[in-house]
Design a protein around this motif. Structure first.
Motif, PDB file in Angstrom:
ATOM      1  N   LEU A 104      98.159 -76.944  -9.205  1.00 14.39           N
ATOM      2  CA  LEU A 104      99.464 -76.352  -8.935  1.00 14.39           C
ATOM      3  C   LEU A 104      99.451 -75.339  -7.790  1.00 14.39           C
ATOM      4  CD1 LEU A 104     100.816 -75.892 -12.582  1.00 14.39           C
ATOM      5  CD2 LEU A 104     101.286 -77.744 -10.958  1.00 14.39           C
ATOM      6  N   ASP A 105      98.291 -74.811  -7.445  1.00 17.34           N
ATOM      7  CA  ASP A 105      98.200 -73.865  -6.337  1.00 17.34           C
ATOM      8  C   ASP A 105      98.071 -74.561  -4.983  1.00 17.34           C
ATOM      9  OD1 ASP A 105      98.404 -71.658  -7.986  1.00 17.34           O
ATOM     10  OD2 ASP A 105      96.235 -71.550  -8.321  1.00 17.34           O
ATOM     11  N   TYR A 106      98.059 -75.876  -4.991  1.00 18.76           N
ATOM     12  CA  TYR A 106      97.898 -76.669  -3.766  1.00 18.76           C
ATOM     13  C   TYR A 106      99.129 -77.545  -3.577  1.00 18.76           C
ATOM     14  CZ  TYR A 106      93.119 -75.169  -4.527  1.00 18.76           C
ATOM     15  OH  TYR A 106      92.002 -74.407  -4.732  1.00 18.76           O
ATOM     16  N   HIS A 107      99.117 -78.311  -2.520  1.00 12.19           N
ATOM     17  CA  HIS A 107     100.203 -79.254  -2.237  1.00 12.19           C
ATOM     18  C   HIS A 107      99.614 -80.642  -2.029  1.00 12.19           C
ATOM     19  CE1 HIS A 107     103.073 -75.996  -1.943  1.00 12.19           C
ATOM     20  NE2 HIS A 107     102.180 -75.338  -1.230  1.00 12.19           N
ATOM     21  N   PRO A 108      99.201 -81.290  -3.149  1.00  7.87           N
ATOM     22  CA  PRO A 108      98.623 -82.625  -3.015  1.00  7.87           C
ATOM     23  C   PRO A 108      99.657 -83.624  -2.494  1.00  7.87           C
ATOM     24  CG  PRO A 108      98.736 -81.966  -5.337  1.00  7.87           C
ATOM     25  CD  PRO A 108      99.265 -80.842  -4.522  1.00  7.87           C
ATOM     26  N   ALA A 109      99.175 -84.687  -1.859  1.00  3.42           N
ATOM     27  CA  ALA A 109     100.063 -85.749  -1.384  1.00  3.42           C
ATOM     28  C   ALA A 109     100.677 -86.479  -2.571  1.00  3.42           C
ATOM     29  CB  ALA A 109      99.298 -86.733  -0.500  1.00  3.42           C
ATOM     30  N   ARG A 110      99.872 -86.693  -3.602  1.00  3.13           N
ATOM     31  CA  ARG A 110     100.305 -87.406  -4.804  1.00  3.13           C
ATOM     32  C   ARG A 110      99.408 -87.016  -5.966  1.00  3.13           C
ATOM     33  NH1 ARG A 110     100.951 -93.898  -4.047  1.00  3.13           N
ATOM     34  NH2 ARG A 110     102.337 -93.871  -5.814  1.00  3.13           N
ATOM     35  N   ILE A 111      99.989 -86.993  -7.155  1.00  7.59           N
ATOM     36  CA  ILE A 111      99.194 -86.892  -8.378  1.00  7.59           C
ATOM     37  C   ILE A 111      99.633 -88.051  -9.257  1.00  7.59           C
ATOM     38  CG2 ILE A 111      98.637 -85.567 -10.452  1.00  7.59           C
ATOM     39  CD1 ILE A 111      99.158 -83.021  -8.891  1.00  7.59           C
ATOM     40  N   GLN A 112      98.667 -88.854  -9.657  1.00 13.39           N
ATOM     41  CA  GLN A 112      98.938 -90.006 -10.505  1.00 13.39           C
ATOM     42  C   GLN A 112      98.136 -89.862 -11.793  1.00 13.39           C
ATOM     43  OE1 GLN A 112      97.551 -93.067  -7.846  1.00 13.39           O
ATOM     44  NE2 GLN A 112      99.472 -93.109  -6.723  1.00 13.39           N
ATOM     45  N   THR A 113      98.575 -90.558 -12.842  1.00 12.78           N
ATOM     46  CA  THR A 113      97.866 -90.507 -14.114  1.00 12.78           C
ATOM     47  C   THR A 113      97.499 -91.915 -14.557  1.00 12.78           C
ATOM     48  OG1 THR A 113     100.000 -90.485 -15.263  1.00 12.78           O
ATOM     49  CG2 THR A 113      98.948 -88.357 -14.883  1.00 12.78           C
ATOM     50  N   LEU A 114      96.330 -92.033 -15.164  1.00  8.98           N
ATOM     51  CA  LEU A 114      95.823 -93.315 -15.641  1.00  8.98           C
ATOM     52  C   LEU A 114      95.237 -93.113 -17.029  1.00  8.98           C
ATOM     53  CD1 LEU A 114      93.716 -95.884 -13.700  1.00  8.98           C
ATOM     54  CD2 LEU A 114      92.892 -95.052 -15.891  1.00  8.98           C
ATOM     55  N   VAL A 115      95.611 -93.986 -17.956  1.00  6.14           N
ATOM     56  CA  VAL A 115      95.046 -93.967 -19.302  1.00  6.14           C
ATOM     57  C   VAL A 115      94.718 -95.385 -19.721  1.00  6.14           C
ATOM     58  CG1 VAL A 115      96.241 -91.858 -20.025  1.00  6.14           C
ATOM     59  CG2 VAL A 115      97.285 -94.072 -20.483  1.00  6.14           C
ATOM     60  N   LEU A 116      93.732 -95.513 -20.581  1.00  4.81           N
ATOM     61  CA  LEU A 116      93.411 -96.833 -21.115  1.00  4.81           C
ATOM     62  C   LEU A 116      94.464 -97.245 -22.137  1.00  4.81           C
ATOM     63  CD1 LEU A 116      91.471 -99.226 -21.237  1.00  4.81           C
ATOM     64  CD2 LEU A 116      90.190 -98.002 -23.006  1.00  4.81           C
ATOM     65  N   VAL A 117      94.869 -96.308 -23.008  1.00  2.00           N
ATOM     66  CA  VAL A 117      95.858 -96.606 -24.051  1.00  2.00           C
ATOM     67  C   VAL A 117      96.971 -95.569 -23.991  1.00  2.00           C
ATOM     68  CG1 VAL A 117      96.267 -96.941 -26.516  1.00  2.00           C
ATOM     69  CG2 VAL A 117      94.035 -97.555 -25.537  1.00  2.00           C
ATOM     70  N   GLU A 118      98.194 -96.050 -23.857  1.00  2.00           N
ATOM     71  CA  GLU A 118      99.365 -95.180 -23.898  1.00  2.00           C
ATOM     72  C   GLU A 118     100.037 -95.342 -25.258  1.00  2.00           C
ATOM     73  OE1 GLU A 118     103.618 -94.590 -21.630  1.00  2.00           O
ATOM     74  OE2 GLU A 118     102.824 -96.604 -21.889  1.00  2.00           O
ATOM     75  N   ARG A 119     100.244 -94.217 -25.922  1.00  2.00           N
ATOM     76  CA  ARG A 119     101.036 -94.223 -27.157  1.00  2.00           C
ATOM     77  C   ARG A 119     102.424 -93.715 -26.809  1.00  2.00           C
ATOM     78  NH1 ARG A 119      98.261 -91.381 -31.964  1.00  2.00           N
ATOM     79  NH2 ARG A 119      99.981 -92.387 -33.010  1.00  2.00           N
ATOM     80  N   THR A 120     103.389 -94.089 -27.609  1.00  2.00           N
ATOM     81  CA  THR A 120     104.778 -93.782 -27.264  1.00  2.00           C
ATOM     82  C   THR A 120     105.335 -92.599 -28.049  1.00  2.00           C
ATOM     83  OG1 THR A 120     105.461 -95.467 -28.844  1.00  2.00           O
ATOM     84  CG2 THR A 120     105.283 -96.150 -26.552  1.00  2.00           C
ATOM     85  N   HIS A 121     104.522 -91.556 -28.230  1.00  2.00           N
ATOM     86  CA  HIS A 121     104.971 -90.373 -28.983  1.00  2.00           C
ATOM     87  C   HIS A 121     104.975 -89.122 -28.114  1.00  2.00           C
ATOM     88  CE1 HIS A 121     104.815 -92.648 -32.658  1.00  2.00           C
ATOM     89  NE2 HIS A 121     103.569 -92.976 -32.418  1.00  2.00           N
ATOM     90  N   THR A 122     105.345 -89.251 -26.869  1.00  2.40           N
ATOM     91  CA  THR A 122     105.251 -88.099 -25.984  1.00  2.40           C
ATOM     92  C   THR A 122     106.223 -86.996 -26.370  1.00  2.40           C
ATOM     93  OG1 THR A 122     106.751 -89.153 -24.429  1.00  2.40           O
ATOM     94  CG2 THR A 122     104.397 -89.405 -24.004  1.00  2.40           C
ATOM     95  N   LEU A 123     105.730 -85.778 -26.304  1.00  2.00           N
ATOM     96  CA  LEU A 123     106.532 -84.589 -26.546  1.00  2.00           C
ATOM     97  C   LEU A 123     106.786 -83.854 -25.231  1.00  2.00           C
ATOM     98  CD1 LEU A 123     104.630 -83.266 -29.690  1.00  2.00           C
ATOM     99  CD2 LEU A 123     106.755 -84.585 -29.636  1.00  2.00           C
ATOM    100  N   PHE A 124     106.035 -84.242 -24.201  1.00  2.00           N
ATOM    101  CA  PHE A 124     106.129 -83.617 -22.891  1.00  2.00           C
ATOM    102  C   PHE A 124     106.538 -84.690 -21.879  1.00  2.00           C
ATOM    103  CE2 PHE A 124     103.229 -81.112 -25.415  1.00  2.00           C
ATOM    104  CZ  PHE A 124     103.646 -79.818 -25.157  1.00  2.00           C
ATOM    105  N   PRO A 125     107.125 -84.296 -20.761  1.00  2.00           N
ATOM    106  CA  PRO A 125     107.636 -85.277 -19.799  1.00  2.00           C
ATOM    107  C   PRO A 125     106.526 -85.925 -18.959  1.00  2.00           C
ATOM    108  CG  PRO A 125     107.983 -83.079 -18.954  1.00  2.00           C
ATOM    109  CD  PRO A 125     107.412 -82.923 -20.341  1.00  2.00           C
ATOM    110  N   ILE A 126     105.615 -86.584 -19.645  1.00  4.34           N
ATOM    111  CA  ILE A 126     104.483 -87.220 -18.981  1.00  4.34           C
ATOM    112  C   ILE A 126     104.469 -88.698 -19.358  1.00  4.34           C
ATOM    113  CG2 ILE A 126     101.961 -87.340 -18.846  1.00  4.34           C
ATOM    114  CD1 ILE A 126     103.003 -84.829 -17.540  1.00  4.34           C
ATOM    115  N   THR A 127     104.479 -89.547 -18.354  1.00  4.60           N
ATOM    116  CA  THR A 127     104.339 -90.985 -18.551  1.00  4.60           C
ATOM    117  C   THR A 127     103.247 -91.445 -17.600  1.00  4.60           C
ATOM    118  OG1 THR A 127     106.690 -91.201 -19.049  1.00  4.60           O
ATOM    119  CG2 THR A 127     105.529 -93.208 -18.442  1.00  4.60           C
ATOM    120  N   PRO A 128     102.217 -92.112 -18.092  1.00  8.69           N
ATOM    121  CA  PRO A 128     101.138 -92.533 -17.199  1.00  8.69           C
ATOM    122  C   PRO A 128     101.632 -93.521 -16.146  1.00  8.69           C
ATOM    123  CG  PRO A 128     100.625 -93.049 -19.500  1.00  8.69           C
ATOM    124  CD  PRO A 128     101.991 -92.501 -19.469  1.00  8.69           C
ATOM    125  N   ASP A 129     101.106 -93.366 -14.939  1.00  6.06           N
ATOM    126  CA  ASP A 129     101.422 -94.296 -13.853  1.00  6.06           C
ATOM    127  C   ASP A 129     100.706 -95.625 -14.061  1.00  6.06           C
ATOM    128  OD1 ASP A 129     103.009 -92.509 -12.045  1.00  6.06           O
ATOM    129  OD2 ASP A 129     101.142 -91.347 -12.165  1.00  6.06           O
TER     130      ASP A 129
END
Length: 158
Positions: A104-129
């Motif tokens: 957060l202290d930097y200005h990356p070009a992009r931040i992406q997320t990768l997971v092997l298994v996504e569950r559909t119970h998110t409580l936070f605004p995060i969806t894996p790319d």
């Protein structure tokens, strides 16, 4: 998922990463301890085998139950970089949300997320790319990702 299915998923995920980041100078793969690091190493090997995009591998450490302190294996300037956060399973989205902290202290070009298994119970605004598989589970279900050394041997619902 057995080991063979996991291998196919990891190969597909690596190819998707390459395809979606054509033209990137490099990729910084950040594995979240413990299993996310194993996944990141596997993804990195596949990227190196199928692409000329340089990759760096970092390890991110945090307490997943109480993610107050978040540390990286190495500090660097992330400005203008493409960062890929990698973890085994996303449940509430909390781990991936807090894993953003060091960037957060930097200005990356992009931040992406990768997971092997996504569950559909998110409580936070995060969806894996990128996801190996997405499962609709109950809150009582648990996903176990098994590793043996630097190899992912399976992922199971319990």
């Amino acid at each position: 998922m057995n080991a063979e299915t996991v291998e196919k998923k990891l190969q597909r995920l690596a190819l998707e990463l390459v395809e979606n980041n054509l033209g990137a100078e490099s990729l910084i793969l950040v594995g979240i301890e413990e299993n996310g690091v194993v996944l990141a190493k596997n993804i990195r090997q596949r990227i190196q085998k199928n692409s000329r995009i340089p990759t760096e591998l970092l390890t991110l450490r945090l307490n997943k139950k109480k993610p107050e302190a978040v540390t990286l294996s190495r500090e660097m300037d992330f400005t203008g970089k493409v960062i890929v956060l990698i973890d085994d399973v996303t449940n509430s989205g909390q781990t991936l949300l807090y894993a953003l902290k060091p960037f957060l202290d930097y200005h990356p070009a992009r931040i992406q997320t990768l997971v092997l298994v996504e569950r559909t119970h998110t409580l936070f605004p995060i969806t894996p790319d990128y996801r190996g598989i997405s499962l609709a589970t109950t809150l009582q279900d648990h996903i176990y990702v098994e590793v043996d050394g630097d190899k992912v041997t399976g992922a199971y619902l319990a």
